[in-house]
Each structure stands twice: as structure tokens, then as C-alpha cells.
Write an enzyme that holds these catalytic residues in place. Structure first.
Site, mmCIF file in Angstrom:
data_model
loop_
_atom_site.group_PDB
_atom_site.id
_atom_site.type_symbol
_atom_site.label_atom_id
_atom_site.label_comp_id
_atom_site.label_asym_id
_atom_site.label_seq_id
_atom_site.Cartn_x
_atom_site.Cartn_y
_atom_site.Cartn_z
ATOM 1 N N TYR A 143 -4.532 3.284 7.883
ATOM 2 C CA TYR A 143 -6.016 2.731 8.074
ATOM 3 C C TYR A 143 -6.658 3.051 9.279
ATOM 4 O O TYR A 143 -6.626 4.130 9.898
ATOM 5 C CB TYR A 143 -5.960 1.074 7.618
ATOM 6 C CG TYR A 143 -5.004 0.734 6.361
ATOM 7 C CD1 TYR A 143 -5.389 1.332 5.090
ATOM 8 C CD2 TYR A 143 -4.004 0.249 6.661
ATOM 9 C CE1 TYR A 143 -4.753 1.002 4.200
ATOM 10 C CE2 TYR A 143 -3.028 -0.292 5.600
ATOM 11 C CZ TYR A 143 -3.384 0.240 4.300
ATOM 12 O OH TYR A 143 -2.777 0.094 3.248
ATOM 13 N N VAL A 186 1.433 -3.926 3.888
ATOM 14 C CA VAL A 186 1.493 -5.297 4.236
ATOM 15 C C VAL A 186 2.709 -6.169 3.975
ATOM 16 O O VAL A 186 2.808 -7.320 4.503
ATOM 17 C CB VAL A 186 0.178 -6.290 3.861
ATOM 18 C CG1 VAL A 186 -1.065 -5.873 4.476
ATOM 19 C CG2 VAL A 186 -0.050 -6.332 2.346
ATOM 20 N N TYR A 226 -2.925 -2.528 -10.369
ATOM 21 C CA TYR A 226 -2.869 -2.447 -8.837
ATOM 22 C C TYR A 226 -1.966 -3.548 -8.316
ATOM 23 O O TYR A 226 -1.008 -3.092 -7.317
ATOM 24 C CB TYR A 226 -4.335 -2.396 -8.487
ATOM 25 C CG TYR A 226 -4.380 -2.341 -6.926
ATOM 26 C CD1 TYR A 226 -4.122 -1.274 -6.169
ATOM 27 C CD2 TYR A 226 -4.611 -3.658 -6.386
ATOM 28 C CE1 TYR A 226 -4.395 -1.221 -4.739
ATOM 29 C CE2 TYR A 226 -4.670 -3.682 -4.851
ATOM 30 C CZ TYR A 226 -4.532 -2.466 -3.888
ATOM 31 O OH TYR A 226 -4.500 -2.406 -2.717
ATOM 32 N N SER A 274 0.928 -1.184 0.068
ATOM 33 C CA SER A 274 -0.122 0.030 0.070
ATOM 34 C C SER A 274 0.896 1.304 0.054
ATOM 35 O O SER A 274 0.281 2.393 -0.318
ATOM 36 C CB SER A 274 -0.969 -0.058 1.220
ATOM 37 O OG SER A 274 -2.155 -0.954 0.986
ATOM 38 N N LYS A 289 0.581 3.279 -2.847
ATOM 39 C CA LYS A 289 -0.567 4.067 -3.104
ATOM 40 C C LYS A 289 -0.228 5.767 -2.981
ATOM 41 O O LYS A 289 -1.012 6.616 -3.519
ATOM 42 C CB LYS A 289 -1.853 3.855 -2.451
ATOM 43 C CG LYS A 289 -2.368 2.311 -2.428
ATOM 44 C CD LYS A 289 -3.234 2.029 -1.195
ATOM 45 C CE LYS A 289 -3.826 0.611 -1.221
ATOM 46 N NZ LYS A 289 -4.211 0.348 -0.056
HETATM 47 N N1 GLN Z 1 -1.747 -5.351 -2.071
HETATM 48 C C1 GLN Z 1 -2.388 -5.296 -0.808
HETATM 49 C C2 GLN Z 1 -3.989 -5.607 -0.910
HETATM 50 O O1 GLN Z 1 -4.712 -4.925 -1.734
HETATM 51 C C3 GLN Z 1 -2.103 -4.254 -0.288
HETATM 52 C C4 GLN Z 1 -2.897 -3.775 0.984
HETATM 53 C C5 GLN Z 1 -1.915 -3.014 2.013
HETATM 54 O O2 GLN Z 1 -0.616 -3.111 1.892
HETATM 55 N N2 GLN Z 1 -2.765 -2.846 3.305
HETATM 56 O O3 GLN Z 1 -4.535 -6.280 -0.117
#
Ligand code: GLN
Length: 305
Positions: free
Chosen positions: A241, A259, A189, A61, A64
């Protein structure tokens, strides 16, 4: 600085056993839960690091932030924020619930999965390869590392187990919140999430945002001052988050987690501070990483609040 970083990492190691690596993307389950590293990049462009600095992680993420920065530069704030909100969501990063509950069905913010998928759909490129190339190029400019690339095994692994993100994408299209080819957008993505980097790369990326959009190592302007500010603001309020409030209380500067175990922090006018530690807490944020940043925030007085 190495000593301060090293001490913070040792304290961070103390909580690693309470965490666990992500397994919902099978390839991430192979990460070492005991690895932990930290890096600092000041606005003079000097990078220091400590701990298991050889650890390579995928951005997940954290990517992003790069795609949102690119969208803000190419489409403008007004276009982007009519399609996606800027409010924190108290839900998990891949939650679908709030999207359906209220019309207009706009993702709550660009740093949760639905928002990031929507942001990718806004980029003015014809297909997945072009779109990913542009995001990858943005991460290279932010980090000053020309060698950054996509870990194909992680991208493929996420694609195979992507029911949840697919649901978000198709739901967004069904309510006409998103246009375009959903599979193609999701493909971008998954690949942007699989961009591989080191903790030092993340520190330089954070420093680029801290320096108002100018990479302190290469001196290149990557984002406008305004874009850098908007990105830091969203990282502060939504970057971890449903753990963003807790992080603000404990650490107190803008940051974005992934993650893969990375957290990219940005202290305006001072530095980029990053950690890499694949063991996660129940919200999907690096457990040892947060503890390390909490310590660094205290010892280096990095709190911006
Ligand atoms: N690629 C992961 C997902 O879409 C990214 C989520 C994350 O890093 N929190 O679940």
C-alpha cells in the site's frame, strides 16, 4: 539457512514493541503481538523456517494476489485492467477518497480493498461459495498445502465490522464500476481474507510466483509465466500500500502484506521469502516482518533492484 533466518528474526523482534495487532477486526486482536517467524523456499522446493513457526495467521490481503491471479487466468489481462488500474495509491488500503474524486471511478489497483472487491466481482462464478472455493483452491495450489481452509471466526468477525468495505462495494456499484450482488461479493472477500496459513505456506506461495507460476514443491503449473510476472510487478509497486516505496528502498523485492501480519515475498528465479508477525506498523504492515525481511535481503542478497 536456518541460522540466517533465525538471526534475521532476532533482529526483527527488536522492533515488535513499536507495533500493535489489528483491532478493527476484533478476532485479530487476539493474535500474539510478540510472535515472529520467517521462512524461505528455494526453487528446488526446499523449505526452511525459523522463529515462532507454529504461528498460524490469516492471509488477509495476501489472498488478493491469489484472486487476482485467478481473474487474470480466467478473464484475461485486458478485461481485468479495463476495470481496475495498475497504479500505486499513496492512500491507506481501505481508502474511499480517490475512488470518488476522479471519473472513471476505477479502483487504483487490484491490491487495495476496492480493487480486490472489484476483481472478485469479475470471476465467472454464480455465488459466494463457488467463488471462495476457487480462490481457496488457488491458494492450495500455490502453497502445495491441500489442508488450507477458512478461519470461520475471523471471517464472521470481519463481516460484523465491515462498514468500510461495504461502503467501497456499494459505492463501486452506485457509479456502475461494479456489477452483481454486493453482499455476496463481500461475503467472498471476507472469507478469502480469512484463509489461514503458516509462514512456510506463504514462502511456497512466493516461490510459485518466483518460479514463473510453477510450484517448486509440487511441480504443478498454477499460473502462466505472464500472470506470475504481472502479479510480481503489482506486488513490487502496490504490495504494501502506502508503504510500498519505503519497502522497495529498504528491502527491494516484490511482496504482499496482510493485516494478519503476514508478508509474502517473491524473488524471481530465486525463492519465496515470507514472514509472519501480527504486530503492525501504522500502515497495517508487519513491523517485525519488514525488519526481518530487510535483514534477509542484505544477508542473502535478495534485492532485485
Ligand atoms: N480483510 C482486511 C480488510 O479488508 C484486509 C486488509 C489488509 O490485509 N490490509 O480490511
Amino acid at each position: 539457512m536456518e541460522i540466517v533466518l533465525g538471526e534475521a528474526v532476532s533482529i526483527g523482534r527488536g522492533v515488535l514493541e513499536q507495533g500493535a495487532v489489528a483491532t478493527y477486526i476484533p478476532e485479530l486482536a487476539k493474535s500474539d503481538p510478540m510472535a515472529l517467524a520467517a521462512a524461505y523456499c528455494g526453487l528446488d522446493g526446499r523449505v526452511c523456517s525459523a522463529g515462532d513457526t507454529g504461528t498460524m495467521i490469516t492471509m488477509q490481503s495476501i489472498s488478493k494476489v491469489a484472486s487476482l491471479g485467478l481473474a487474470l487466468e480466467l478473464c484475461g489481462e485486458e478485461v481485468v485492467f479495463t476495470r481496475v488500474g495498475v497504479e500505486p495509491s499513496a492512500d491507506p488500503f481501505n481508502s474511499i477518497m480517490r475512488l470518488e474524486m476522479r471519473a472513471p471511478h476505477r479502483p487504483q489497483n487490484p491490491l487495495i480493498n476496492s480493487g480486490a472487491i472489484l476483481v472478485l466481482s469479475l470471476l465467472p462464478f454464480s455465488g459466494s461459495s463457488e467463488r471462495v472455493a476457487a480462490v481457496l483452491e488457488t491458494t492450495r495450489r500455490m502453497s502445495g498445502n491441500e489442508r488450507l481452509g477458512v478461519n470461520q471466526a475471523v471471517a464472521a468477525s470481519e463481516k460484523e465490522t465491515s462498514d468500510r468495505n461495504r461502503s467501497l462495494g456499494y459505492f463501486l456499484r452506485s457509479v456502475e464500476a461494479m456489477e452483481g450482488n454486493v453482499d455476496d461479493i463481500l461475503d467472498s472477500y471476507f472469507r478469502q481474507c480469512a484463509i489461514e496459513c503458516s509462514v512456510e505456506d506463504l514462502a511456497v506461495m512466493g516461490a510459485t510466483l518466483a518460479g514463473g507460476g510453477v510450484n517448486p514443491m509440487t511441480r504443478e503449473r498454477v499460473f502462466s509465466r505472464r500472470t506470475a510476472l504481472v502479479l510480481r510487478a503489482l506486488m513490487m509497486t502496490c504490495g504494501l500500500y502506502d508503504g510500498s516505496g519505503d519497502f522497495a528502498v529498504r528491502v527491494g523485492f516484490p511482496a504482499k502484506s496482510g493485516v494478519g501480519g503476514g508478508i509474502m515475498g517473491s524473488v524471481a528465479g530465486r525463492a519465496g521469502v515470507a514472514v509472519a508477525g501480527p504486530a503492525l506498523d501504522e500502515r497495517g504492515n508487519s513491523i517485525g516482518g519488514i525488519r526481518t525481511l530487510e535483514e534477509l535481503s542484505k544477508s542473502l542478497s535478495l534485492r532485485v533492484l
